[in-house]
Structure formats: structure tokens, C-alpha cells
Design a protein around this motif. Sequence first.
Motif, PDB file in Angstrom:
ATOM      1  N   SER A 283     -82.775  17.599 -32.110  1.00  0.00           N
ATOM      2  CA  SER A 283     -82.779  16.486 -32.738  1.00  0.00           C
ATOM      3  C   SER A 283     -81.698  15.862 -32.330  1.00  0.00           C
ATOM      4  CB  SER A 283     -83.037  17.123 -34.247  1.00  0.00           C
ATOM      5  OG  SER A 283     -81.665  18.197 -34.112  1.00  0.00           O
ATOM      6  N   PRO A 284     -82.079  14.464 -33.559  1.00  0.00           N
ATOM      7  CA  PRO A 284     -80.377  13.818 -33.670  1.00  0.00           C
ATOM      8  C   PRO A 284     -79.326  14.463 -33.577  1.00  0.00           C
ATOM      9  CG  PRO A 284     -82.454  12.418 -34.254  1.00  0.00           C
ATOM     10  CD  PRO A 284     -82.462  13.758 -34.000  1.00  0.00           C
ATOM     11  N   GLU A 285     -79.485  14.976 -34.754  1.00  0.00           N
ATOM     12  CA  GLU A 285     -77.771  16.076 -35.226  1.00  0.00           C
ATOM     13  C   GLU A 285     -77.326  16.772 -34.146  1.00  0.00           C
ATOM     14  OE1 GLU A 285     -81.112  15.888 -36.840  1.00  0.00           O
ATOM     15  OE2 GLU A 285     -80.680  14.229 -38.646  1.00  0.00           O
ATOM     16  N   GLU A 286     -78.315  17.870 -33.112  1.00  0.00           N
ATOM     17  CA  GLU A 286     -77.966  18.835 -31.567  1.00  0.00           C
ATOM     18  C   GLU A 286     -77.705  17.992 -31.011  1.00  0.00           C
ATOM     19  OE1 GLU A 286     -81.758  22.456 -32.757  1.00  0.00           O
ATOM     20  OE2 GLU A 286     -82.419  20.610 -31.860  1.00  0.00           O
ATOM     21  N   LEU A 287     -78.108  16.578 -30.944  1.00  0.00           N
ATOM     22  CA  LEU A 287     -77.750  15.949 -29.674  1.00  0.00           C
ATOM     23  C   LEU A 287     -76.167  15.389 -30.231  1.00  0.00           C
ATOM     24  CD1 LEU A 287     -77.698  14.463 -27.408  1.00  0.00           C
ATOM     25  CD2 LEU A 287     -79.250  13.123 -27.908  1.00  0.00           C
ATOM     26  N   GLU A 292     -70.454  15.728 -29.047  1.00  0.00           N
ATOM     27  CA  GLU A 292     -69.172  16.774 -29.661  1.00  0.00           C
ATOM     28  C   GLU A 292     -68.417  17.513 -29.029  1.00  0.00           C
ATOM     29  OE1 GLU A 292     -66.971  16.968 -34.210  1.00  0.00           O
ATOM     30  OE2 GLU A 292     -69.366  16.748 -34.461  1.00  0.00           O
ATOM     31  N   GLU A 293     -69.067  18.465 -29.035  1.00  0.00           N
ATOM     32  CA  GLU A 293     -68.324  19.763 -28.424  1.00  0.00           C
ATOM     33  C   GLU A 293     -68.552  20.047 -26.997  1.00  0.00           C
ATOM     34  OE1 GLU A 293     -71.183  23.416 -29.571  1.00  0.00           O
ATOM     35  OE2 GLU A 293     -70.548  23.277 -31.565  1.00  0.00           O
ATOM     36  N   GLY A 294     -68.834  18.279 -26.036  1.00  0.00           N
ATOM     37  CA  GLY A 294     -68.925  18.631 -24.760  1.00  0.00           C
ATOM     38  C   GLY A 294     -69.501  19.125 -23.327  1.00  0.00           C
ATOM     39  N   TRP A 295     -70.560  19.294 -24.706  1.00  0.00           N
ATOM     40  CA  TRP A 295     -71.782  19.778 -23.490  1.00  0.00           C
ATOM     41  C   TRP A 295     -72.832  18.940 -22.783  1.00  0.00           C
ATOM     42  CZ3 TRP A 295     -68.713  23.828 -23.189  1.00  0.00           C
ATOM     43  CH2 TRP A 295     -69.013  24.209 -24.842  1.00  0.00           C
ATOM     44  N   GLU A 296     -71.987  17.796 -22.860  1.00  0.00           N
ATOM     45  CA  GLU A 296     -72.653  16.152 -22.492  1.00  0.00           C
ATOM     46  C   GLU A 296     -71.927  15.476 -22.480  1.00  0.00           C
ATOM     47  OE1 GLU A 296     -75.508  16.668 -20.670  1.00  0.00           O
ATOM     48  OE2 GLU A 296     -75.585  14.757 -19.878  1.00  0.00           O
ATOM     49  N   ALA A 297     -71.935  14.625 -21.154  1.00  0.00           N
ATOM     50  CA  ALA A 297     -70.543  13.105 -21.810  1.00  0.00           C
ATOM     51  C   ALA A 297     -70.257  12.812 -22.833  1.00  0.00           C
ATOM     52  CB  ALA A 297     -69.953  12.498 -19.909  1.00  0.00           C
ATOM     53  N   PHE A 311     -77.828  23.862 -22.406  1.00  0.00           N
ATOM     54  CA  PHE A 311     -77.516  25.454 -22.193  1.00  0.00           C
ATOM     55  C   PHE A 311     -76.815  25.581 -20.889  1.00  0.00           C
ATOM     56  CE2 PHE A 311     -79.006  29.225 -20.933  1.00  0.00           C
ATOM     57  CZ  PHE A 311     -77.353  30.486 -21.505  1.00  0.00           C
ATOM     58  N   ARG A 312     -77.718  24.939 -20.062  1.00  0.00           N
ATOM     59  CA  ARG A 312     -77.000  24.931 -18.337  1.00  0.00           C
ATOM     60  C   ARG A 312     -75.661  24.295 -18.074  1.00  0.00           C
ATOM     61  NH1 ARG A 312     -79.659  22.075 -15.055  1.00  0.00           N
ATOM     62  NH2 ARG A 312     -80.257  20.429 -16.318  1.00  0.00           N
ATOM     63  N   ASN A 313     -75.560  23.308 -19.007  1.00  0.00           N
ATOM     64  CA  ASN A 313     -74.172  22.640 -19.044  1.00  0.00           C
ATOM     65  C   ASN A 313     -73.064  23.765 -19.492  1.00  0.00           C
ATOM     66  OD1 ASN A 313     -75.193  20.344 -17.624  1.00  0.00           O
ATOM     67  ND2 ASN A 313     -75.087  19.367 -19.550  1.00  0.00           N
ATOM     68  N   TYR A 314     -73.393  24.350 -21.209  1.00  0.00           N
ATOM     69  CA  TYR A 314     -72.726  24.950 -21.476  1.00  0.00           C
ATOM     70  C   TYR A 314     -72.098  26.997 -20.242  1.00  0.00           C
ATOM     71  CZ  TYR A 314     -71.142  29.048 -24.672  1.00  0.00           C
ATOM     72  OH  TYR A 314     -69.766  29.922 -24.877  1.00  0.00           O
ATOM     73  N   ALA A 315     -73.124  27.203 -19.624  1.00  0.00           N
ATOM     74  CA  ALA A 315     -73.181  28.159 -18.940  1.00  0.00           C
ATOM     75  C   ALA A 315     -71.931  27.483 -18.142  1.00  0.00           C
ATOM     76  CB  ALA A 315     -74.034  28.172 -18.010  1.00  0.00           C
ATOM     77  N   MET A 316     -72.029  26.644 -17.260  1.00  0.00           N
ATOM     78  CA  MET A 316     -71.213  25.566 -16.297  1.00  0.00           C
ATOM     79  C   MET A 316     -70.108  25.734 -16.665  1.00  0.00           C
ATOM     80  SD  MET A 316     -72.349  25.807 -13.217  1.00  0.00           S
ATOM     81  CE  MET A 316     -71.369  24.257 -12.311  1.00  0.00           C
TER      82      MET A 316
END
Length: 398
Positions: A283-287, A292-297, A311-316
Amino acid sequence: MKNPDLEIARLLRESGLAEQYTEWGARIAIVLGILLVSYLATRLFRMFLIPVLQNISARTKATWDDHLFKDKVMHDAARLIPPLVWYMLLPLACGKMPELLAVLQKICMIYLIVAALKLISTVLDTLLDISNEHETLRNRPLKGIYQMVKLVAVLVGGILIVSILIGRDATTILAGLGASAAVLMLIFRDSILGLVAGIQLSANDMLRPGDWITMTKYGADGYVIEVSLTTVKVQNFDKTITTIPPYALVSDSFQNWRGMRESGGRRIKRSLLIDAASVRFCSPEELARFTEEGWEAAPCEEQDTVNLRFFRNYAMHYLATLPGIHPEMLRMVRILQPTAEGIPVEIYCFSTQTEWLPFETLQNTILEHLIASLPRFGLRIYQRPSGLDFKEMMNTEK
């Protein structure tokens, strides 16, 4: 040069000994003299020559000569002196009795061969000790080679003893043994195969004492504790001992974990089975929160805003910051082929801990953290329904 036998007999006659006893008295005196000479020669070797050699070896920087001149080797070498002295001096006592002289000299030769075999065995054991102290040779499976040399020495010594007893040339006996080579090959099959396999294992550096190997065919999974001529002993992790023929390690396949230990990294390869029904667009809120938490640039297009990607970005990111993960080896979180059990997400990285317990602790920490983090991204682990699940469903329907 005067005959010592006649001179001693003359002295015995002059001392008043009866004529019929002088000849035997002279021979007994010569035999006692020979025994005394052999005893004195042995004592001189042990009391004077051995200490001199040991003092010289102790002053050198090398350590191998300390082993070669140690008491056990030198005392075995001293055993060669009596049969040599007897063999050379017995003609003085038995010169007029060639049959007896021949028998006694044969006994001396057999004694000499047995003493030489004992010395060879001790020297080979000493060479093995020297090899175990050498930085390069200690990890080589040399014990089997030394055992084979011992076996060959015993065979040669046995042939020489038989040739002495029957009074025939050793080459004649060897020619006769050639006709029964097939029988000998059958008898010493394991030893011959073990020697060849030991040479191959050593030359190709396939196996060393202390290596962790896995060989499912023989139920071996543990550390190599001994490599001999006929067996390789593996102490499994359950403290049982598995013995494997050396030639089986050459002819069959086995896994050696030495490369893993030398590299300094041990692979972690585990998969999380994600319930496919929980994979969805964010959802837009999740995105906004994930970005903001840095899991996507940066915010992505709608087709890229899948919770599994975040989740994959978070795991990396988690693997990159976790102590204990090798920073110079491959790290990867990837999606495998979906199955009926769910979508496998594989964690692939290397631990700096190669020992079993620290490695398993780190691996468990990673899996526990990532499993607990799944709900944060709206994901869940796939799990087959149990009887309790069906019971709850039935209660809900009621």
C-alpha cells in the motif's frame, strides 16, 4: 702367526691339565674370550660412542639428528655388534670343526638379520616422529608408507633367513616365489592397494590427519585421526570410530572440508518457505514506511512495490551488518522456483566461524531474526495445516 688354539693348548699342558682335556679347554677358553670381546665392544659402544654422538647432535641446530641418535635407536644399533664379532672370531675356536662352524655362523647371520630388522623398524618409527614434527610433513599420510617399508624389510629378511637355513642363494628363492606371485598378491592385496592409495593420497594432497571428511557410503562424518597402510580411522562427531580402506578413498568419492577451514568461511544456505498468499503489492503507506526505513533507495513504480522485495532488501542489509558474516565472500538473498510448499527465499552467505557450535549459533540467529521479521512486511511462513487448525476451522464454522 701362531695358531691361538695350539698356543692355549700348550699353556694348559704346562699348567698341568691332562692331554685329553687340553684341546677342549683351549676351545672353551677361546669361546669365552670371544664372548668377552663382544661384551666389551658392546659396552664401549654404549658407554663412550653413544654419548659422544648424542653430545654432537645436541649441539647442532637441527632436531632430526636428536631423534636419530636417541637411546632407543643407538641401543638397537648396539645389538649388531655381538653377532658380527662372533661371526668373525668363531673360526678361531672351531677351525678344526667346519660343520659346527657352519652351523654357528648361520646362527650368527640369522641373529644379525633379526637385529637389523629391529633397527630398521626403530629408525622408521623415528622418521615418522620427525615427520610429525615437521611443519610440511606432519599433515601427510606417511604412516602407511613407513609400514609398507617395514613389511618389505621383513619379507626380505625372511627370504634371507630361509636361504641361510636351506643353504641356497636368495635369488633362487625369489625365482621360486615368482611362480606363486598370484598367491602372494592375494595374501598381500590390501597392503599393496593400501600402499598405492597412500602414495596417491599423499602425492595429490587429498587427505591429511586432522581433516574433516564425509563419506556417506561408509557412514563416516568426522575427523581423520590416523592414516595407516590398511585403514583410515575417522572419529565421527558422535565419538564412534569408522575405519575405511585407503584405496576406497581413491576409487570412491568423499568430501573433504579442509578447503572450507582454510578459506576462513563456512557457507550458510537455508531457505524460508513463504506462503504465496501473503505476497502482494504494498500500500502507499507501507511503501512510504519501507522507503523511509531504508529498504528501498527511492519510491518505485507500482509493479515493483512488492512486499517480498522489501523483505529481501531488509535481509541483505541485515546480513551486511551482522557480526560473524564474512564480508569478502558472497552474500545473497534470492527467490527459488516456487513449489507446492510455498515460495523458497534462500539465504546464501558465509560465516567467519568454521567450528560447528559457533556456526550453528550464528545460523540459528539469522533464521530466527528473519522469521520473526516476516510479519513486519505482511509475509508469513508456509506451514501445513495440522489437526488443531482443522479443529479451529470447524469451531469457527459452528
